[in-house]
Design a protein around this motif. Structure first.
Motif, PDB file in Angstrom:
ATOM      1  N   ILE A  72       7.788  -8.665  13.615  1.00  0.00           N
ATOM      2  CA  ILE A  72       7.189  -8.688  12.038  1.00  0.00           C
ATOM      3  C   ILE A  72       7.260 -10.090  11.423  1.00  0.00           C
ATOM      4  O   ILE A  72       6.069 -10.300  10.793  1.00  0.00           O
ATOM      5  N   SER A  73       8.325 -10.923  11.695  1.00  0.00           N
ATOM      6  CA  SER A  73       8.414 -12.193  11.301  1.00  0.00           C
ATOM      7  C   SER A  73       7.019 -13.131  11.730  1.00  0.00           C
ATOM      8  O   SER A  73       6.512 -13.718  10.863  1.00  0.00           O
ATOM      9  N   TYR A  74       6.883 -12.899  13.113  1.00  0.00           N
ATOM     10  CA  TYR A  74       5.746 -13.624  13.565  1.00  0.00           C
ATOM     11  C   TYR A  74       4.439 -13.163  13.068  1.00  0.00           C
ATOM     12  O   TYR A  74       3.599 -13.815  12.564  1.00  0.00           O
ATOM     13  N   GLN A  75       4.411 -11.828  12.877  1.00  0.00           N
ATOM     14  CA  GLN A  75       3.041 -11.504  12.255  1.00  0.00           C
ATOM     15  C   GLN A  75       2.754 -11.947  10.706  1.00  0.00           C
ATOM     16  O   GLN A  75       1.915 -12.207  10.577  1.00  0.00           O
ATOM     17  N   LEU A  76       3.874 -11.712  10.102  1.00  0.00           N
ATOM     18  CA  LEU A  76       3.898 -12.277   8.594  1.00  0.00           C
ATOM     19  C   LEU A  76       3.807 -13.508   8.326  1.00  0.00           C
ATOM     20  O   LEU A  76       3.016 -14.274   7.478  1.00  0.00           O
ATOM     21  N   SER A  77       4.475 -14.569   9.513  1.00  0.00           N
ATOM     22  CA  SER A  77       4.055 -15.855   9.213  1.00  0.00           C
ATOM     23  C   SER A  77       2.462 -16.464   9.528  1.00  0.00           C
ATOM     24  O   SER A  77       2.166 -17.527   9.130  1.00  0.00           O
ATOM     25  N   ASN A  78       1.844 -15.455   9.924  1.00  0.00           N
ATOM     26  CA  ASN A  78       0.465 -15.761  10.432  1.00  0.00           C
ATOM     27  C   ASN A  78      -0.572 -14.847   9.633  1.00  0.00           C
ATOM     28  O   ASN A  78      -1.851 -14.785   9.792  1.00  0.00           O
ATOM     29  N   ASP A  79       0.263 -14.159   8.571  1.00  0.00           N
ATOM     30  CA  ASP A  79      -0.777 -13.193   7.662  1.00  0.00           C
ATOM     31  C   ASP A  79      -1.456 -13.969   6.570  1.00  0.00           C
ATOM     32  O   ASP A  79      -0.590 -14.380   5.727  1.00  0.00           O
ATOM     33  N   ASN A  80      -2.511 -14.357   6.500  1.00  0.00           N
ATOM     34  CA  ASN A  80      -2.984 -15.089   5.412  1.00  0.00           C
ATOM     35  C   ASN A  80      -3.322 -14.326   4.046  1.00  0.00           C
ATOM     36  O   ASN A  80      -3.195 -14.947   3.005  1.00  0.00           O
ATOM     37  N   ARG A  81      -3.510 -13.034   4.254  1.00  0.00           N
ATOM     38  CA  ARG A  81      -3.594 -12.307   3.145  1.00  0.00           C
ATOM     39  C   ARG A  81      -2.174 -12.458   2.392  1.00  0.00           C
ATOM     40  O   ARG A  81      -2.277 -12.543   1.039  1.00  0.00           O
ATOM     41  N   MET A  82      -1.165 -12.297   3.199  1.00  0.00           N
ATOM     42  CA  MET A  82       0.330 -12.206   2.249  1.00  0.00           C
ATOM     43  C   MET A  82       0.389 -13.860   1.755  1.00  0.00           C
ATOM     44  O   MET A  82       0.883 -13.888   0.708  1.00  0.00           O
ATOM     45  N   LYS A  83       0.028 -14.787   2.370  1.00  0.00           N
ATOM     46  CA  LYS A  83       0.089 -16.153   1.940  1.00  0.00           C
ATOM     47  C   LYS A  83      -0.797 -16.442   0.748  1.00  0.00           C
ATOM     48  O   LYS A  83      -0.343 -17.103  -0.109  1.00  0.00           O
ATOM     49  N   SER A  84      -2.143 -15.640   0.759  1.00  0.00           N
ATOM     50  CA  SER A  84      -2.908 -15.769  -0.501  1.00  0.00           C
ATOM     51  C   SER A  84      -2.255 -15.139  -1.644  1.00  0.00           C
ATOM     52  O   SER A  84      -2.260 -15.814  -2.802  1.00  0.00           O
ATOM     53  N   VAL A  85      -1.450 -13.900  -1.404  1.00  0.00           N
ATOM     54  CA  VAL A  85      -1.154 -13.559  -2.502  1.00  0.00           C
ATOM     55  C   VAL A  85       0.179 -14.182  -3.074  1.00  0.00           C
ATOM     56  O   VAL A  85       0.401 -14.100  -4.238  1.00  0.00           O
ATOM     57  N   ALA A  86       0.884 -14.761  -2.169  1.00  0.00           N
ATOM     58  CA  ALA A  86       2.042 -15.553  -2.540  1.00  0.00           C
ATOM     59  C   ALA A  86       1.565 -16.930  -3.363  1.00  0.00           C
ATOM     60  O   ALA A  86       2.512 -17.365  -3.917  1.00  0.00           O
ATOM     61  N   SER A  87       0.398 -17.369  -2.959  1.00  0.00           N
ATOM     62  CA  SER A  87       0.208 -18.725  -3.204  1.00  0.00           C
ATOM     63  C   SER A  87      -0.734 -18.913  -4.412  1.00  0.00           C
ATOM     64  O   SER A  87      -0.585 -19.837  -5.180  1.00  0.00           O
ATOM     65  N   ARG A  88      -1.403 -17.772  -4.724  1.00  0.00           N
ATOM     66  CA  ARG A  88      -2.432 -17.972  -5.725  1.00  0.00           C
ATOM     67  C   ARG A  88      -1.796 -17.987  -7.117  1.00  0.00           C
ATOM     68  O   ARG A  88      -0.674 -17.600  -7.433  1.00  0.00           O
ATOM     69  N   ARG A 101      -0.787  -4.232  -5.592  1.00  0.00           N
ATOM     70  CA  ARG A 101      -1.325  -2.548  -5.086  1.00  0.00           C
ATOM     71  C   ARG A 101      -2.230  -2.888  -3.956  1.00  0.00           C
ATOM     72  O   ARG A 101      -2.001  -1.984  -2.899  1.00  0.00           O
ATOM     73  N   GLN A 102      -3.066  -3.735  -3.956  1.00  0.00           N
ATOM     74  CA  GLN A 102      -4.049  -3.988  -2.764  1.00  0.00           C
ATOM     75  C   GLN A 102      -3.043  -4.452  -1.522  1.00  0.00           C
ATOM     76  O   GLN A 102      -3.814  -4.082  -0.546  1.00  0.00           O
ATOM     77  N   TYR A 103      -2.226  -5.111  -1.567  1.00  0.00           N
ATOM     78  CA  TYR A 103      -1.424  -5.686  -0.313  1.00  0.00           C
ATOM     79  C   TYR A 103      -0.226  -4.567  -0.130  1.00  0.00           C
ATOM     80  O   TYR A 103       0.766  -4.670  -0.596  1.00  0.00           O
ATOM     81  N   SER A 104      -0.403  -4.096   0.964  1.00  0.00           N
ATOM     82  CA  SER A 104       0.635  -2.926   1.126  1.00  0.00           C
ATOM     83  C   SER A 104       1.216  -3.242   2.715  1.00  0.00           C
ATOM     84  O   SER A 104       2.011  -2.220   3.030  1.00  0.00           O
ATOM     85  N   ASP A 105       1.057  -4.328   3.114  1.00  0.00           N
ATOM     86  CA  ASP A 105       1.426  -4.394   4.671  1.00  0.00           C
ATOM     87  C   ASP A 105       3.095  -4.531   4.803  1.00  0.00           C
ATOM     88  O   ASP A 105       3.702  -3.754   5.691  1.00  0.00           O
ATOM     89  N   ILE A 106       3.740  -5.241   3.694  1.00  0.00           N
ATOM     90  CA  ILE A 106       5.262  -5.101   3.691  1.00  0.00           C
ATOM     91  C   ILE A 106       5.944  -3.592   3.551  1.00  0.00           C
ATOM     92  O   ILE A 106       6.468  -3.421   4.434  1.00  0.00           O
ATOM     93  N   ARG A 107       5.155  -2.924   2.786  1.00  0.00           N
ATOM     94  CA  ARG A 107       5.660  -1.523   2.654  1.00  0.00           C
ATOM     95  C   ARG A 107       5.350  -0.652   3.829  1.00  0.00           C
ATOM     96  O   ARG A 107       6.193   0.166   4.206  1.00  0.00           O
ATOM     97  N   ASP A 108       4.135  -1.036   4.723  1.00  0.00           N
ATOM     98  CA  ASP A 108       3.947  -0.222   5.801  1.00  0.00           C
ATOM     99  C   ASP A 108       4.879  -0.679   6.963  1.00  0.00           C
ATOM    100  O   ASP A 108       5.370   0.085   7.537  1.00  0.00           O
ATOM    101  N   TYR A 109       5.315  -1.873   7.170  1.00  0.00           N
ATOM    102  CA  TYR A 109       6.262  -2.085   8.014  1.00  0.00           C
ATOM    103  C   TYR A 109       7.548  -1.655   7.832  1.00  0.00           C
ATOM    104  O   TYR A 109       8.116  -0.938   8.533  1.00  0.00           O
ATOM    105  N   ILE A 110       8.017  -1.367   6.577  1.00  0.00           N
ATOM    106  CA  ILE A 110       9.266  -0.863   6.303  1.00  0.00           C
ATOM    107  C   ILE A 110       9.133   0.683   6.590  1.00  0.00           C
ATOM    108  O   ILE A 110      10.208   1.428   7.131  1.00  0.00           O
ATOM    109  N   ARG A 111       8.173   1.188   6.505  1.00  0.00           N
ATOM    110  CA  ARG A 111       7.865   2.684   6.504  1.00  0.00           C
ATOM    111  C   ARG A 111       7.648   2.884   7.996  1.00  0.00           C
ATOM    112  O   ARG A 111       8.244   4.112   8.426  1.00  0.00           O
ATOM    113  N   LEU A 112       7.241   2.129   8.663  1.00  0.00           N
ATOM    114  CA  LEU A 112       6.878   2.464  10.198  1.00  0.00           C
ATOM    115  C   LEU A 112       7.965   2.136  11.031  1.00  0.00           C
ATOM    116  O   LEU A 112       8.083   2.851  12.356  1.00  0.00           O
TER     117      LEU A 112
END
Length: 604
Positions: A72-88, A101-112
């Protein structure tokens, strides 16, 4: 010998008891102790192997669990959407909430993925809101060692115990620096591993097993009271705190224990985890000790019964032996000797001994009647023996009479000026005296040569200048021992057959000794007399090889010397004869090295 004497002095009943203890009890104890120790060793070895296998299994399953947050850390380190959410940069809170609300990847990882307990990204963006997924690091977080280390490791993964702000609980967590889209913006990703899942893996182990990080913090264990503690609070052994792999013995709480350690360093990580399993030897051998105690009770019971049976058997035997001893004492004192009769039943050795005792008493009573007749014959025998003693004393007087007579003749010849005759009489007296004093033992070579010299001097008195002799004795051979009358018969043979058969000229007899390379001594009697024809030499050799030849009467011949040499020193030490007609004869024999023994093992 002292032990046997001491054993013979012990009463038979005690001797049987000691024999039983020595033969049965002692070997049983030794074998029991040996088998017990072997059983303990086998159980400890099996348990140790089981613990090693368990640790390896825990390591593999733990690796499977932490591989999920690592991926998961490898995927998130290459996730541009997450980087955009964190840097804008956000204009309002509403914009932030809509973006979350639009970015739900982290919640999905925890749920799955059940391996993940929580995911959060610490990023220094003042326009963002903390929603437990995207968080702004405060001053306390920025001072945490794991936070500063993650920023300095350039994307490598770290593992350690990190506190979650939501429930104030520490979890085994993955920490990693993530570079955002804007230059100079650095965030730290924290993924909490599901500790309950790790504990469930460890709960299947029967031994105390724990997972610790590189700071020896216990991040998972099957002993709940140890969770969250530092390993140094539980174990003070340096090897437990520092060793990364291996197994060894330690003392835990004063008891002998074993420790098995296996390290786990995930891919692209600057640190790792250690799986530690410990067990006490006393816990392992507890069941074996119960079996041993039960077996000991059974063995002790059997031994008690056996001792009682041995004691009863010994009492039965000794009582019969005492009856036999009393009857023997009556015979020894002479009271009731003629009517003594022992009646012991049984066909064993004691019963047989009693019957033999009765037969012995009857035989003695018969022999008593024969003693008086034997005494009369004994007195007659003593008289005859005394007569033999007197005859032996008389036989010892005759040689002295002969020596005294020869000495008188020598003195008379000396007084009349007949020095040659006096010398010859003296040589004859010495030769006879030495011959009579010779026993069955051995004499030194020097003594044998003295007799030979006397004999040659007597022959020179007879043959005058026709006889010459020479002694060539090698140094170190004078004290060699050999049977008596070995050389003189050979010299006599040289004079009789060499000198008497030689028509003219003097005969030279040389007696020579030589020391061999291996310490053996060679004796040669050489003459330049008439020699022996070839056919006669061969005949002599054949006669020497015969088992029972006829010896010449009145003198000691070659065969006698040859046989004595072979009987004393072995077959290789017999006579060797070399002769040429008209040139002389040489007779040689060998005395092997080590001639102080009666029969020699060294061949010449």
């Amino acid at each position: 010998m002292n032990f046997i004497k001491l054993l013979n002095d012990i009463k038979l009943r005690r001797k049987l008891s000691l024999t039983f203890i020595t033969v049965a009890v002692v070997p049983l104890l030794i074998s029991g102790i040996f088998l017990t120790s072997k059983l303990r060793e086998i159980m400890i070895a099996d348990t140790f192997k089981q613990a090693t296998d368990n640790v390896e299994r825990v390591r593999k399953r733990t690796e499977e669990v932490i591989k999920v947050p690592l991926d998961i850390s490898y995927q998130l380190s290459n996730d541009n959407r997450m980087k955009s959410v964190a840097s804008r940069s956000y204009e309002s809170y509403i914009e932030v909430i809509q973006t979350y609300r639009q970015y739900s990847d982290i919640r999905d990882y925890i749920r799955l993925y059940k391996e993940v307990k929580g995911i959060r990204l610490y990023t220094p963006n003042p326009t963002m809101l903390n929603n437990w997924e995207f968080m702004q690091p405060d001053e306390q977080i920025e001072q945490e060692e794991w936070f500063k280390t993650a920023l300095g490791k350039k994307g490598l993964v770290g593992w350690g115990l990190v506190e979650d702000e939501r429930d104030q609980t520490e979890y085994l967590s993955l920490v990693r620096k993530i570079n955002l889209n804007e230059p100079g913006q650095e965030s730290v990703l924290v993924i909490n591993v599901n500790t309950a899942l790790l504990n469930s893996i460890l709960s299947q182990e029967s031994f105390a097993t724990m997972i610790v990080d590189d700071h020896n913090n216990i991040v998972a264990t099957n002993r709940p009271v140890l969770y969250g503690k530092n390993l140094s609070e539980v174990h003070s052994e340096d090897r437990v705190l520092t060793q990364s792999d291996g197994s060894f013995d330690v003392d835990l709480d004063g008891e002998r224990s074993k420790v098995v350690i296996s390290s786990l360093i995930p891919e692209s990580s600057w640190n790792g985890l250690r799986i530690i399993s410990t067990f006490k030897v006393s816990d392992i051998v507890r069941d074996a000790n119960e079996v041993i105690r039960l077996a000991t009770l059974v063995i002790i019971g059997c031994l008690i019964i056996a001792v009682m049976l041995v004691h009863a058997s010994a009492s039965l035997i000794t009582s019969r032996m005492l009856r036999l001893s009393k009857h023997m004492s009556r015979v020894g004192t002479g009271s009731g000797f003629w009517d003594t009769y022992l009646d012991l039943d049984g066909k064993d050795e004691i019963g047989q001994l009693s019957r033999q005792f009765n037969a012995l008493v009857q035989r003695i009573s018969q022999l008593m009647l024969e003693v008086e007749e034997s005494n009369r014959q004994k007195r007659l025998l003593e008289q005859k023996q005394n007569e033999i003693k007197f005859k032996m004393l008389a036989s010892q007087i005759n040689p002295h009479f002969l020596f005294n007579t020869l000495e008188s003749i020598r003195m008379e010849a000396h007084l009349r000026g007949e020095e040659d005759l006096a010398e010859a009489v003296w040589q004859l007296s010495s030769l006879i005296r030495n011959s009579l004093e010779v026993g069955n033992g051995k004499i030194r070579l020097s003594e044998e040569l003295n007799m030979v010299r006397c004999y040659l001097e007597l022959q020179k008195f007879r043959y005058e200048d026709r006889l010459q002799y020479k002694l060539e004795i090698a140094q170190g051979t004078e004290n060699m021992e050999l049977p008596p009358l070995m050389i003189q018969p050979l010299v006599e043979n040289s004079i009789i057959h060499g000198l008497d058969h030689k028509e003219e000229g003097a005969t030279l007899i040389i007696i020579r000794t030589e020391l061999g390379e291996e310490g053996e001594v060679y004796v040669k009697i050489q003459d330049n007399g008439a020699g022996i024809p070839t056919w006669k030499t061969e005949e002599l050799q054949r006669q020497l090889k015969k088992q029972e030849p006829e010896e010449a009467q009145g003198r000691i011949g070659l065969r006698n010397v040859h046989d004595r040499l072979r009987l004393t020193y072995g077959t290789a030490s017999g006579l060797s004869i070399e002769s040429n007609e008209g040139e002389g004869t040489t007779i040689t024999f060998c005395i092997p090295r080590g001639n102080e023994n009666d029969v020699y093992s060294n061949d010449c």
